[in-house]
Design an enzyme around this catalytic site. Structure first.
Site, PDB file in Angstrom:
ATOM      1  N   HIS A  48       0.833  -1.194   0.000  1.00  0.00           N
ATOM      2  CA  HIS A  48       0.000   0.000   0.000  1.00  0.00           C
ATOM      3  C   HIS A  48       0.874   1.252   0.000  1.00  0.00           C
ATOM      4  O   HIS A  48       1.816   1.370   0.779  1.00  0.00           O
ATOM      5  CB  HIS A  48      -0.915  -0.018   1.222  1.00  0.00           C
ATOM      6  CG  HIS A  48      -1.934   1.062   1.213  1.00  0.00           C
ATOM      7  ND1 HIS A  48      -2.322   1.709   2.351  1.00  0.00           N
ATOM      8  CD2 HIS A  48      -2.658   1.621   0.202  1.00  0.00           C
ATOM      9  CE1 HIS A  48      -3.235   2.618   2.059  1.00  0.00           C
ATOM     10  NE2 HIS A  48      -3.449   2.583   0.755  1.00  0.00           N
ATOM     11  N   HIS A 106       6.853  19.058 -14.111  1.00  0.00           N
ATOM     12  CA  HIS A 106       7.731  17.958 -14.515  1.00  0.00           C
ATOM     13  C   HIS A 106       8.894  17.793 -13.537  1.00  0.00           C
ATOM     14  O   HIS A 106       9.284  16.662 -13.208  1.00  0.00           O
ATOM     15  CB  HIS A 106       8.249  18.189 -15.936  1.00  0.00           C
ATOM     16  CG  HIS A 106       8.999  17.030 -16.497  1.00  0.00           C
ATOM     17  ND1 HIS A 106       8.452  15.768 -16.585  1.00  0.00           N
ATOM     18  CD2 HIS A 106      10.259  16.931 -16.997  1.00  0.00           C
ATOM     19  CE1 HIS A 106       9.336  14.947 -17.118  1.00  0.00           C
ATOM     20  NE2 HIS A 106      10.446  15.627 -17.374  1.00  0.00           N
ATOM     21  N   PHE A 130       6.352  14.042 -22.135  1.00  0.00           N
ATOM     22  CA  PHE A 130       5.719  13.929 -20.816  1.00  0.00           C
ATOM     23  C   PHE A 130       4.859  12.677 -20.665  1.00  0.00           C
ATOM     24  O   PHE A 130       3.885  12.672 -19.914  1.00  0.00           O
ATOM     25  CB  PHE A 130       4.921  15.196 -20.488  1.00  0.00           C
ATOM     26  CG  PHE A 130       5.753  16.438 -20.552  1.00  0.00           C
ATOM     27  CD1 PHE A 130       6.669  16.731 -19.556  1.00  0.00           C
ATOM     28  CD2 PHE A 130       5.648  17.309 -21.633  1.00  0.00           C
ATOM     29  CE1 PHE A 130       7.463  17.874 -19.625  1.00  0.00           C
ATOM     30  CE2 PHE A 130       6.435  18.449 -21.715  1.00  0.00           C
ATOM     31  CZ  PHE A 130       7.350  18.733 -20.705  1.00  0.00           C
ATOM     32  N   SER A 131       5.212  11.602 -21.349  1.00  0.00           N
ATOM     33  CA  SER A 131       4.478  10.333 -21.227  1.00  0.00           C
ATOM     34  C   SER A 131       5.058   9.529 -20.068  1.00  0.00           C
ATOM     35  O   SER A 131       5.705   8.493 -20.252  1.00  0.00           O
ATOM     36  CB  SER A 131       4.543   9.551 -22.535  1.00  0.00           C
ATOM     37  OG  SER A 131       3.771  10.188 -23.515  1.00  0.00           O
TER      38      SER A 131
END
Length: 131
Positions: A20, A98, A120-121
């Site tokens: 978690h 970013h 920005f992928s």
């Protein structure tokens, strides 16, 4: 032999090892993965495998409670941004600059490098719980 799901043994291990709040980053070809990070490089060629298909495969097995993306994706890569919004329509999507994204991603338990060649992928999947 495994019947379904993720057949890549490293990624299957990554997903099974997530607890978690652990983070797994799926990144494009050019992303600067930290020097000491644990990662698998899936790149075969430009665009193979792509960012979205990789996310979908990981989601087949990983419970996700939140994702983090760079806000620049919305302006510079609307196509993938809209797909991310659709895929995670019921999950919190946190946008960071970013630079902030890269700082947060340093804490990822694992990285998966894709063949994606669009700006920005990159996405951080924050593991949830199944109960």
């Amino acid at each position: 032999m495994k019947k379904q799901g993720i057949f890549n043994s490293q990624i299957s291990y990554f997903v099974a090892s997530m607890g978690h709040k652990d983070m797994l980053s799926i990144v494009d070809m050019g992303y600067p993965i930290p020097k000491d990070a644990t990662f698998v490089d899936l790149v075969f060629d430009k665009g193979i495998p792509n960012f979205i298909d990789t996310i979908k495969m990981v989601l087949y097995e990983l419970e996700v409670e939140k994702v983090i993306i760079a806000g620049e994706m919305e302006v510079n890569n609307l196509k993938n941004y809209q797909k991310v919004i659709d895929i995670f329509s019921n999950i919190e999507i946190e946008k960071k600059s970013h630079e902030e994204f890269k700082d947060i991603a340093k804490n990822s338990k694992f990285f998966i490098r894709t063949g994606e060649c669009t700006p920005f992928s990159n996405i951080i999947l924050v593991s949830g719980v199944i109960f």
